[in-house]
Design a protein around this motif. Structure first.
Motif: not given
Length: 162
Positions: A53-57, A60-61, A144, A151
């Motif tokens: 979930d953290a990596n998916k966020a 998404d960013a 991560t 990013s």
């Protein structure tokens, strides 16, 4: 009227009386063997899900930043400003591609582990399953910082395009 209803309900009641005890006996006779590593597997699985979930966020960013960079590039195409910033943009794109290659290698490793996990689960080889499950969170946490670097590279690219 009541007789007709009773005649219709009698076969249903008889069938229910025969089925219910049979399913109770069947349920009692088919108990599953307890998994000795069940709680530990559950804990690791929850860790894997939270890492995912953290990596998916982060992914998404990154998608949003890529879209913003595309939109900025489209806006600058007709102005000739892209030619002035071409070298900086190329450098950022190369850095992003290098990070994406690292990410791809980690993803392939995770896919291989997931295949092993599936095979271990089907074979009920709980010791190997536990060993393979323990390797996945480490791989995920390796993703991560790479996602954060991508990013940051996209932020720099957007800065160049503005």
């Amino acid at each position: 009227m009541a007789k007709k209803t009773m005649l219709r309900l009698a076969p249903l009641a008889l069938a229910a009386a025969l089925i219910v005890p049979a399913t109770i006996v069947r349920a009692e006779g088919t108990q599953k063997a307890k998994n000795p590593y069940g709680q530990e597997i559950k804990t690791i699985t929850q860790t894997i899900k939270s890492n995912k979930d953290a990596n998916k966020a982060l992914r998404d960013a990154i998608k949003q930043k890529k879209q913003e960079a595309k939109n900025l590039t489209k806006g600058l195409k007709g102005t000739g400003a892209l030619k002035d910033k071409k070298d900086g943009i190329k450098a950022q794109q190369e850095a992003i591609k290098a990070e994406q290659q690292k990410l791809k290698a980690i993803n392939e490793g995770i896919k291989a582990k997931n295949t092993e996990i599936k095979e271990d689960r089907q074979a009920k080889n709980y010791e190997e399953l536990l060993k393979d499950l323990k390797a996945v969170p480490d791989m995920q946490t390796g993703k991560t910082p790479i996602l954060q670097n991508i990013s940051n590279q996209l932020d720099a690219l957007i800065g160049l395009l503005k």
